[in-house]
Design a protein around this motif. Structure first.
Motif, PDB file in Angstrom:
ATOM      1  N   VAL B  96       0.868  -1.176   0.000  1.00 24.15           N
ATOM      2  CA  VAL B  96       0.000   0.000   0.000  1.00 24.15           C
ATOM      3  C   VAL B  96       0.906   1.227   0.000  1.00 24.15           C
ATOM      4  O   VAL B  96       1.633   1.466   0.974  1.00 24.15           O
ATOM      5  N   LEU B  97       0.872   1.964  -1.081  1.00 25.69           N
ATOM      6  CA  LEU B  97       1.706   3.158  -1.202  1.00 25.69           C
ATOM      7  C   LEU B  97       0.810   4.391  -1.110  1.00 25.69           C
ATOM      8  O   LEU B  97      -0.121   4.549  -1.903  1.00 25.69           O
ATOM      9  N   VAL B  98       1.087   5.237  -0.137  1.00 25.42           N
ATOM     10  CA  VAL B  98       0.251   6.432   0.077  1.00 25.42           C
ATOM     11  C   VAL B  98       1.134   7.674   0.158  1.00 25.42           C
ATOM     12  O   VAL B  98       2.347   7.591   0.397  1.00 25.42           O
ATOM     13  N   GLY B  99       0.491   8.825  -0.045  1.00 29.10           N
ATOM     14  CA  GLY B  99       1.186  10.099   0.032  1.00 29.10           C
ATOM     15  C   GLY B  99       0.619  10.962   1.142  1.00 29.10           C
ATOM     16  O   GLY B  99      -0.479  10.712   1.630  1.00 29.10           O
ATOM     17  N   GLY B 103      -3.722  18.463   2.880  1.00 30.11           N
ATOM     18  CA  GLY B 103      -3.300  19.801   3.292  1.00 30.11           C
ATOM     19  C   GLY B 103      -1.840  20.066   2.983  1.00 30.11           C
ATOM     20  O   GLY B 103      -1.494  21.093   2.391  1.00 30.11           O
ATOM     21  N   ARG B 104      -0.996  19.089   3.330  1.00 31.52           N
ATOM     22  CA  ARG B 104       0.425  19.309   3.103  1.00 31.52           C
ATOM     23  C   ARG B 104       0.757  19.309   1.624  1.00 31.52           C
ATOM     24  O   ARG B 104       1.555  20.106   1.156  1.00 31.52           O
ATOM     25  N   ILE B 105       0.136  18.402   0.887  1.00 27.50           N
ATOM     26  CA  ILE B 105       0.393  18.350  -0.547  1.00 27.50           C
ATOM     27  C   ILE B 105      -0.141  19.604  -1.230  1.00 27.50           C
ATOM     28  O   ILE B 105       0.484  20.153  -2.128  1.00 27.50           O
ATOM     29  N   ASP B 119       7.521  12.355   0.197  1.00 26.35           N
ATOM     30  CA  ASP B 119       6.107  12.500   0.573  1.00 26.35           C
ATOM     31  C   ASP B 119       5.418  11.145   0.697  1.00 26.35           C
ATOM     32  O   ASP B 119       4.267  11.071   1.140  1.00 26.35           O
ATOM     33  N   LEU B 120       6.095  10.082   0.262  1.00 24.86           N
ATOM     34  CA  LEU B 120       5.441   8.778   0.121  1.00 24.86           C
ATOM     35  C   LEU B 120       5.785   7.840   1.274  1.00 24.86           C
ATOM     36  O   LEU B 120       6.888   7.893   1.817  1.00 24.86           O
ATOM     37  N   THR B 121       4.830   6.983   1.620  1.00 28.48           N
ATOM     38  CA  THR B 121       5.074   5.921   2.594  1.00 28.48           C
ATOM     39  C   THR B 121       4.578   4.606   1.997  1.00 28.48           C
ATOM     40  O   THR B 121       3.460   4.527   1.490  1.00 28.48           O
ATOM     41  N   LEU B 122       5.436   3.605   2.058  1.00 30.87           N
ATOM     42  CA  LEU B 122       5.113   2.289   1.494  1.00 30.87           C
ATOM     43  C   LEU B 122       4.884   1.312   2.643  1.00 30.87           C
ATOM     44  O   LEU B 122       5.774   1.074   3.455  1.00 30.87           O
ATOM     45  N   PHE B 123       3.668   0.752   2.689  1.00 29.63           N
ATOM     46  CA  PHE B 123       3.312  -0.210   3.729  1.00 29.63           C
ATOM     47  C   PHE B 123       3.207  -1.608   3.123  1.00 29.63           C
ATOM     48  O   PHE B 123       2.737  -1.763   1.987  1.00 29.63           O
ATOM     49  N   LEU B 124       3.609  -2.601   3.905  1.00 31.56           N
ATOM     50  CA  LEU B 124       3.426  -3.995   3.521  1.00 31.56           C
ATOM     51  C   LEU B 124       2.287  -4.575   4.357  1.00 31.56           C
ATOM     52  O   LEU B 124       2.384  -4.667   5.587  1.00 31.56           O
ATOM     53  N   ALA B 125       1.192  -4.937   3.677  1.00 31.31           N
ATOM     54  CA  ALA B 125       0.056  -5.579   4.354  1.00 31.31           C
ATOM     55  C   ALA B 125       0.278  -7.089   4.357  1.00 31.31           C
ATOM     56  O   ALA B 125       0.753  -7.653   3.370  1.00 31.31           O
ATOM     57  N   ALA B 169       7.891  13.249  -8.914  1.00 28.36           N
ATOM     58  CA  ALA B 169       9.141  13.775  -9.475  1.00 28.36           C
ATOM     59  C   ALA B 169      10.286  12.782  -9.304  1.00 28.36           C
ATOM     60  O   ALA B 169      10.334  12.022  -8.330  1.00 28.36           O
ATOM     61  N   GLY B 170      11.204  12.787 -10.248  1.00 25.09           N
ATOM     62  CA  GLY B 170      12.466  12.066 -10.088  1.00 25.09           C
ATOM     63  C   GLY B 170      12.343  10.565 -10.204  1.00 25.09           C
ATOM     64  O   GLY B 170      11.352  10.026 -10.704  1.00 25.09           O
ATOM     65  N   ASP B 171      13.363   9.878  -9.748  1.00 21.24           N
ATOM     66  CA  ASP B 171      13.452   8.417  -9.853  1.00 21.24           C
ATOM     67  C   ASP B 171      13.043   7.772  -8.544  1.00 21.24           C
ATOM     68  O   ASP B 171      13.858   7.633  -7.630  1.00 21.24           O
TER      69      ASP B 171
END
Lengths: 179, 179
Positions: B96-99, B103-105, B119-125, B169-171
């Motif tokens: 699960v990848l969320v940003g 508000g902040r974005i 800005d991203l957080t990757l979770f493993l369910a 943005a970016g890689d």
């Protein structure tokens, strides 16, 4: 009187609600390809009908143990304010016992306030079938056969009296499927 | 930049939505005993938020194939008009990848109209965890790892534009978990 189960089909169940054919969604549901083709969305499977009297839909898990059989059917229930959908998380068969629609039963209620065996229909779900009971459909509580099972249940929360019960007259039985 | 997954927990995910711990419902959900004790109702598991602009909740099945990894993260999406809940029907782990929250974005959008790796957080369910994304939460489309999986998805139908996308943005990469 012994109730005899018949296979659950969308057509046979139409009077009482919907059948969700989890193993055959491609034949029964609208498909939309999303996520660059990685996901098929089988769209809008249940008629959710929970808004009466300010109700709202809720999602629950029902964890149901097998009903000891043979079982004497004593009472049926219905939810006058909301639909109730059951989607099995496993693949074990289960039974769905329903009663004739409200209009016909209401007629009989004026007479003797009881439901009778010939008002009932017993369906056998193959374990990969969900159901969605229409609002106000007489049904028995869940009848799981082999082992404890989880179901995703979509029903209603809110004010109002959303449970009615009716007694079943006479000797009406569900036999033992394991013997 | 390589995203590193962290285990999905209700606390860690709170900013983005809910976690439904299917294997530990007794610790996380309100329990109600019904059906003469045969059924435990784990009650009202998802905050369904789909009524904006005349929306209604719908129940779907998403059948999702594994995303080939490594995967370059190019775009994130959000649904400004409705929550979106995912309950796995199987037991395979998924990502699960969320940003960060709107508000902040939004603040950053005024600046360069892009989302950045940090800005991203990757979770493993763990495969027995469902999620419910809050309305307006930036997320990647589903990332299933091992085999095609079905999810029960509760989201919104109705008028209005319920999809926004933002470039990353970016890689930014998700590595190959199978190698």
């Amino acid at each position: 009187m012994q109730l005899r189960p018949i296979p659950l089909t969308a057509q046979g169940f139409e009077e009482f609600g919907q059948v969700v054919e989890l193993a055959k969604l491609e034949h029964y549901a609208k498909q939309i390809s999303i996520n660059h083709g990685l996901t098929t969305r089988f769209h809008d499977l249940l008629n959710i009908d929970t808004n009466d009297q300010g109700g709202r839909p809720i999602v629950n898990v029902f964890r149901t143990s097998p009903l000891p059989l043979p079982h004497k059917v004593k009472v049926m229930e219905r939810h006058p304010l909301g639909s109730q959908g059951f989607i099995p998380m496993g693949d074990q068969p289960f039974l769905v016992l329903v009663g004739r629609t409200a209009g016909r039963i209401e007629g009989r209620l004026d007479f003797d306030d009881l439901m009778h065996g010939d008002d009932l229909t017993l369906f056998l779900a193959n374990g990969r079938q969900g159901i969605n009971l229409k609002k106000n459909t007489w049904h028995h509580f869940q009848i799981v056969l082999n082992s404890t099972q989880d179901f995703i249940v979509i029903d209603r929360a809110g004010d109002g009296d959303n449970l009615e019960e009716i007694e079943v007259a006479g000797d009406v039985w569900i036999g033992d499927f394991n013997s």
